[in-house]
Design an enzyme around this catalytic site. Structure first.
Site, PDB file in Angstrom:
ATOM      1  N   ASP A   1     -18.846 -26.998  -6.782  1.00  0.00           N
ATOM      2  CA  ASP A   1     -18.969 -26.088  -7.924  1.00  0.00           C
ATOM      3  C   ASP A   1     -17.609 -26.007  -8.605  1.00  0.00           C
ATOM      4  OD1 ASP A   1     -19.779 -24.267  -9.761  1.00  0.00           O
ATOM      5  OD2 ASP A   1     -20.474 -22.757  -8.332  1.00  0.00           O
ATOM      6  N   ILE A   2     -17.393 -26.924  -9.552  1.00  0.00           N
ATOM      7  CA  ILE A   2     -16.075 -27.033 -10.189  1.00  0.00           C
ATOM      8  C   ILE A   2     -16.110 -26.673 -11.672  1.00  0.00           C
ATOM      9  CG2 ILE A   2     -15.352 -28.776  -8.518  1.00  0.00           C
ATOM     10  CD1 ILE A   2     -15.730 -30.874 -10.746  1.00  0.00           C
ATOM     11  N   LYS A   3     -17.302 -26.710 -12.288  1.00  0.00           N
ATOM     12  CA  LYS A   3     -17.505 -26.332 -13.702  1.00  0.00           C
ATOM     13  C   LYS A   3     -16.471 -26.968 -14.630  1.00  0.00           C
ATOM     14  CE  LYS A   3     -19.867 -21.976 -12.692  1.00  0.00           C
ATOM     15  NZ  LYS A   3     -19.716 -21.932 -11.232  1.00  0.00           N
ATOM     16  N   ARG A   4     -16.235 -28.251 -14.439  1.00  0.00           N
ATOM     17  CA  ARG A   4     -15.282 -28.965 -15.271  1.00  0.00           C
ATOM     18  C   ARG A   4     -15.959 -29.478 -16.542  1.00  0.00           C
ATOM     19  NH1 ARG A   4     -12.331 -26.888 -11.645  1.00  0.00           N
ATOM     20  NH2 ARG A   4     -10.689 -28.062 -10.587  1.00  0.00           N
TER      21      ARG A   4
ATOM     22  N   THR B   1     -20.776 -29.434 -10.669  1.00  0.00           N
ATOM     23  CA  THR B   1     -21.242 -28.694 -11.838  1.00  0.00           C
ATOM     24  C   THR B   1     -20.343 -29.019 -13.024  1.00  0.00           C
ATOM     25  OG1 THR B   1     -19.951 -26.761 -11.142  1.00  0.00           O
ATOM     26  CG2 THR B   1     -22.289 -26.824 -10.524  1.00  0.00           C
TER      27      THR B   1
END
Length: 307
Positions: free
Chosen positions: A103-106, A140
């Site tokens: 879950d890094i939302k890059r 993500t």
């Protein structure tokens, strides 16, 4: 990679992903005491406490679930030592046969997004050799910068048989400030959902795409709409449990085949021992409390889906 996730969901009968989002306030005192006695009240001591916490939970739930989702910010707060534990956690989960969703939302433009994709899903070239960085199975991705920011991830997914989950309708209360804004009479999240379906067509597994979507359990009506717009996208569903989502809210996130969605619970599982219903386990048996919470979640979802 989506085929592997689907297979593990079928095997466990649990469309569940546990969010490994540790904070020191979740870590029992006996683990912190052990870590601090060795490394002091330092960033390394904190990271070690998190590692001990994660490992015991993983050992107690790995046979029940198909996947885990470590949230990188919870590790980054401890600096380099935290990132080392993030990597140790990823590797250990994969050793246990779990699919790992980072879950890094890059999401950024061009070469920056390419570097994120390589660092988390691909391999970096070092002279004549290539190395995996963090080596998650999925990550993500924030689509706010458009196709420029997503295309490098899709390219790496094709090369490495990996996957992504694109933020479409997130579970937080203020998500509607932007995601619900009307564009040509339609909410923005619908337009993003259509784009996810389009991106997914070029990165298909057997029945589902390696390009999935994040849609919060706290918005079941929107989930119903998005399920129809993205029939081949697997939906990662946060917001269950601590954020208020219940099994009954999840029905429309799934397809008629009983697949198509995987539901996340983070502190509802990893900090279960702090909840009244699991207090009987006590801090010493925190991981057994997590196991019981997974079993309860599995039963709740199965009941909602009529299984």
């Amino acid at each position: 990679m989506i085929d592997s996730l689907v297979e593990k969901i079928k095997k466990t009968g649990a469309p569940i992903v546990v969010g490994l989002d540790p904070m020191l306030k979740y870590v029992p005192e006996h683990l912190k005491k052990k870590a601090f006695s060795e490394y002091g009240e330092t960033l390394k001591g904190a990271a070690e406490a998190v590692w001990l916490f994660n490992k015991e939970i993983i050992d107690n739930i790995c046979d029940l679930i198909p996947a885990v989702k470590p949230q990188i910010a919870m590790y980054e707060q401890f600096g380099i030592e935290g990132l080392i534990v993030f990597k140790r956690t990823v590797d250990y989960c994969k050793e246990k046969g779990l699919v790992v969703i980072g879950d890094i939302k890059r999401g950024d433009i061009g070469s920056t997004s390419e570097a994120y994709a390589i660092g988390h899903l691909g391999k970096v070239q070092v002279g004549s050799k290539r190395y995996s960085g963090f080596d998650e199975d999925f990550v993500t991705v924030n689509p706010y910068l458009g196709s420029d920011g997503v295309a490098p991830f899709i390219k790496v997914c094709k090369e490495e048989n990996k996957g992504i989950f694109v933020l479409v309708k997130t579970s937080n209360p203020s998500s509607g400030e932007f995601q619900d804004r009307l564009i040509d009479g339609r909410p923005l999240y619908e337009l993003v959902g259509e784009k996810v379906a389009q991106w997914g067509e070029e990165c298909m597994g057997t029945s589902y795409s390696n390009v999935g979507a994040v849609v919060g359990a706290t918005y079941p009506e929107q989930g119903k709409i998005l399920r129809k717009l993205m029939p081949k996208a697997f939906i990662l569903v946060p917001g269950y449990g601590a954020q208020g989502g219940k099994g009954a809210d999840l029905v429309h996130f799934f397809n008629e085949d009983g697949l198509g969605a995987i539901v996340n619970s983070s502190r509802g599982i990893i900090a279960a021992y702090q909840q009244e219903q699991y207090a009987k386990f006590g801090a010493e048996n925190f991981a057994q409390a997590s196991r019981e919470a997974v079993l309860a979640m599995k039963e709740d979802i199965a009941g909602a889906l009529g299984r």
